[in-house]
Scaffold this motif. Sequence first.
Motif, PDB file in Angstrom:
ATOM      1  N   GLU A   1       0.814  -1.005   0.131  1.00 12.64           N
ATOM      2  CA  GLU A   1      -0.070   0.231   0.168  1.00 12.64           C
ATOM      3  C   GLU A   1       0.763   1.178  -0.017  1.00 12.64           C
ATOM      4  N   LEU A   2       2.040   1.126   0.342  1.00  9.67           N
ATOM      5  CA  LEU A   2       3.016   2.253   0.387  1.00  9.67           C
ATOM      6  C   LEU A   2       3.858   2.464  -0.880  1.00  9.67           C
ATOM      7  N   PRO A   3       3.881   3.738  -1.470  1.00 13.38           N
ATOM      8  CA  PRO A   3       4.869   3.860  -2.488  1.00 13.38           C
ATOM      9  C   PRO A   3       6.429   3.918  -1.843  1.00 13.38           C
ATOM     10  N   ILE A   4       7.278   3.723  -2.740  1.00 10.76           N
ATOM     11  CA  ILE A   4       9.016   3.984  -2.151  1.00 10.76           C
ATOM     12  C   ILE A   4       9.379   4.884  -3.406  1.00 10.76           C
ATOM     13  N   TYR A   5      10.108   5.935  -2.688  1.00 10.49           N
ATOM     14  CA  TYR A   5      10.666   7.052  -3.869  1.00 10.49           C
ATOM     15  C   TYR A   5      12.245   6.719  -4.129  1.00 10.49           C
ATOM     16  N   PHE A   6      12.419   6.605  -5.393  1.00  7.62           N
ATOM     17  CA  PHE A   6      13.872   6.188  -5.520  1.00  7.62           C
ATOM     18  C   PHE A   6      14.419   7.415  -6.131  1.00  7.62           C
ATOM     19  N   MET A   7      15.614   7.954  -5.929  1.00  7.18           N
ATOM     20  CA  MET A   7      16.349   9.146  -6.356  1.00  7.18           C
ATOM     21  C   MET A   7      17.742   8.579  -6.787  1.00  7.18           C
ATOM     22  N   VAL A   8      18.172   9.629  -7.902  1.00  9.26           N
ATOM     23  CA  VAL A   8      19.428   9.646  -8.450  1.00  9.26           C
ATOM     24  C   VAL A   8      19.652  11.119  -8.772  1.00  9.26           C
ATOM     25  N   LYS A   9      21.125  11.541  -8.255  1.00  7.48           N
ATOM     26  CA  LYS A   9      21.544  13.000  -8.574  1.00  7.48           C
ATOM     27  C   LYS A   9      23.066  12.840  -8.961  1.00  7.48           C
ATOM     28  N   SER A  10      23.241  13.900  -9.697  1.00  6.21           N
ATOM     29  CA  SER A  10      24.874  13.922 -10.282  1.00  6.21           C
ATOM     30  C   SER A  10      24.778  15.251 -10.278  1.00  6.21           C
ATOM     31  N   GLY A  11      25.722  16.086  -9.466  1.00  6.72           N
ATOM     32  CA  GLY A  11      25.837  17.587  -9.385  1.00  6.72           C
ATOM     33  C   GLY A  11      24.514  18.107  -9.403  1.00  6.72           C
ATOM     34  N   THR A  12      24.172  19.046 -10.080  1.00  3.92           N
ATOM     35  CA  THR A  12      22.788  19.799  -9.823  1.00  3.92           C
ATOM     36  C   THR A  12      21.536  19.089 -10.415  1.00  3.92           C
ATOM     37  N   LYS A  13      21.798  17.981 -11.072  1.00  2.17           N
ATOM     38  CA  LYS A  13      20.772  17.230 -11.723  1.00  2.17           C
ATOM     39  C   LYS A  13      20.163  16.172 -10.831  1.00  2.17           C
ATOM     40  N   SER A  14      18.817  16.136 -10.726  1.00  2.23           N
ATOM     41  CA  SER A  14      18.201  14.868  -9.842  1.00  2.23           C
ATOM     42  C   SER A  14      16.977  14.364 -10.639  1.00  2.23           C
ATOM     43  N   ILE A  15      16.783  13.086 -10.317  1.00  2.90           N
ATOM     44  CA  ILE A  15      15.526  12.377 -10.902  1.00  2.90           C
ATOM     45  C   ILE A  15      15.023  11.819  -9.821  1.00  2.90           C
ATOM     46  N   TRP A  16      13.714  11.964  -9.692  1.00  5.07           N
ATOM     47  CA  TRP A  16      12.959  10.792  -8.548  1.00  5.07           C
ATOM     48  C   TRP A  16      11.737  10.330  -9.176  1.00  5.07           C
ATOM     49  N   LYS A  17      11.675   9.028  -8.785  1.00  2.57           N
ATOM     50  CA  LYS A  17      10.783   8.243  -9.077  1.00  2.57           C
ATOM     51  C   LYS A  17       9.843   7.422  -8.091  1.00  2.57           C
ATOM     52  N   LYS A  18       8.365   7.346  -8.143  1.00  2.00           N
ATOM     53  CA  LYS A  18       7.588   6.750  -6.978  1.00  2.00           C
ATOM     54  C   LYS A  18       7.295   5.353  -7.715  1.00  2.00           C
ATOM     55  N   ILE A  19       7.608   4.257  -7.084  1.00  2.00           N
ATOM     56  CA  ILE A  19       7.045   2.908  -7.161  1.00  2.00           C
ATOM     57  C   ILE A  19       6.433   2.319  -6.163  1.00  2.00           C
ATOM     58  N   TYR A  20       5.210   1.579  -6.685  1.00  2.00           N
ATOM     59  CA  TYR A  20       4.797   0.554  -5.691  1.00  2.00           C
ATOM     60  C   TYR A  20       5.383  -0.690  -6.101  1.00  2.00           C
ATOM     61  N   LEU A  21       6.459  -1.147  -4.852  1.00  2.00           N
ATOM     62  CA  LEU A  21       7.187  -2.181  -5.388  1.00  2.00           C
ATOM     63  C   LEU A  21       6.532  -3.532  -5.702  1.00  2.00           C
ATOM     64  N   THR A  22       5.476  -3.831  -5.103  1.00  2.00           N
ATOM     65  CA  THR A  22       4.899  -5.063  -5.493  1.00  2.00           C
ATOM     66  C   THR A  22       3.921  -4.938  -6.833  1.00  2.00           C
ATOM     67  N   LYS A  23       3.664  -3.832  -7.218  1.00  2.00           N
ATOM     68  CA  LYS A  23       2.906  -3.505  -8.389  1.00  2.00           C
ATOM     69  C   LYS A  23       3.879  -2.978  -9.591  1.00  2.00           C
ATOM     70  N   ASP A  24       4.844  -2.237  -9.514  1.00  2.00           N
ATOM     71  CA  ASP A  24       5.483  -1.493 -10.397  1.00  2.00           C
ATOM     72  C   ASP A  24       6.762  -2.154 -10.755  1.00  2.00           C
ATOM     73  N   ALA A  25       7.419  -2.924 -10.035  1.00  2.00           N
ATOM     74  CA  ALA A  25       8.861  -3.362 -10.251  1.00  2.00           C
ATOM     75  C   ALA A  25       8.923  -4.555 -10.946  1.00  2.00           C
ATOM     76  N   ASN A  26      10.030  -4.907 -11.728  1.00  2.00           N
ATOM     77  CA  ASN A  26      10.153  -6.164 -12.465  1.00  2.00           C
ATOM     78  C   ASN A  26      10.500  -7.156 -11.615  1.00  2.00           C
ATOM     79  N   VAL A  27      10.056  -8.362 -11.506  1.00  2.00           N
ATOM     80  CA  VAL A  27      10.407  -9.433 -10.602  1.00  2.00           C
ATOM     81  C   VAL A  27      11.385 -10.333 -11.661  1.00  2.00           C
ATOM     82  N   GLU A  28      12.421 -10.578 -11.022  1.00  2.00           N
ATOM     83  CA  GLU A  28      13.454 -11.479 -11.672  1.00  2.00           C
ATOM     84  C   GLU A  28      13.159 -12.912 -11.358  1.00  2.00           C
ATOM     85  N   GLU A  29      13.620 -13.821 -12.211  1.00  2.00           N
ATOM     86  CA  GLU A  29      13.498 -15.551 -11.648  1.00  2.00           C
ATOM     87  C   GLU A  29      13.877 -15.650 -10.605  1.00  2.00           C
ATOM     88  N   ASN A  30      14.905 -15.241  -9.948  1.00  2.00           N
ATOM     89  CA  ASN A  30      15.210 -15.437  -8.502  1.00  2.00           C
ATOM     90  C   ASN A  30      14.183 -14.805  -7.383  1.00  2.00           C
TER      91      ASN A  30
END
Length: 169
Positions: free
Chosen positions: A88-117
């Motif tokens: 029920e809770l989103p996790i927020y992911f962030m990447v930053k380099s210098g003055t640039k930053s990107i944020w993304k909100k993901i519902y882990l069990t709904k939006d993420a890719n599930v690998e074979e393992n």
Amino acid sequence: MDSNSHYEGNHFSEEVENGFEIYPAALNIIWGMDPRYWKLPEGPKKAAELVQVSWLEVTGWCDKVKAGTRYEVKFELKLTRDAFGFNELPIYFMVKSGTKSIWKKIYLTKDANVEENGSYLVPNNLTITTDSANEEDKLCFGLYEVWSGKWKGGLIIQKVIIQKKMEKD
């Protein structure tokens, strides 16, 4: 430890083809030193396991990146069978380099890719170009769920993968 490994105090990363792998021993895990909240890795390449927290904040950096280069940042995570709070809770992911930053909100069990393992590989499209050579050559990243105040647990952090991307990718 092989010649491609880098270890300075709490900073552990390994150079791999087209990038780096950052292991939990290198991450700044809020409440990480308290075993009521986290089971920290017992070795440099071991996973960290969230017992329970209401404030999830895990950050890190890679200082081996090259200026003006595109990188994709992925978090390799798993959930235990008794995990809670991540449907029920989103996790927020962030990447930053210098003055640039990107944020993304993901519902882990709904939006993420599930690998074979059973691992979740998230996010799969946080790509950033590091700033020019006169900027700091450092790539920062993090995952967060600090706003809800709700408890969550059972998250296993295996590693962070930073891959160099070709211009056509």
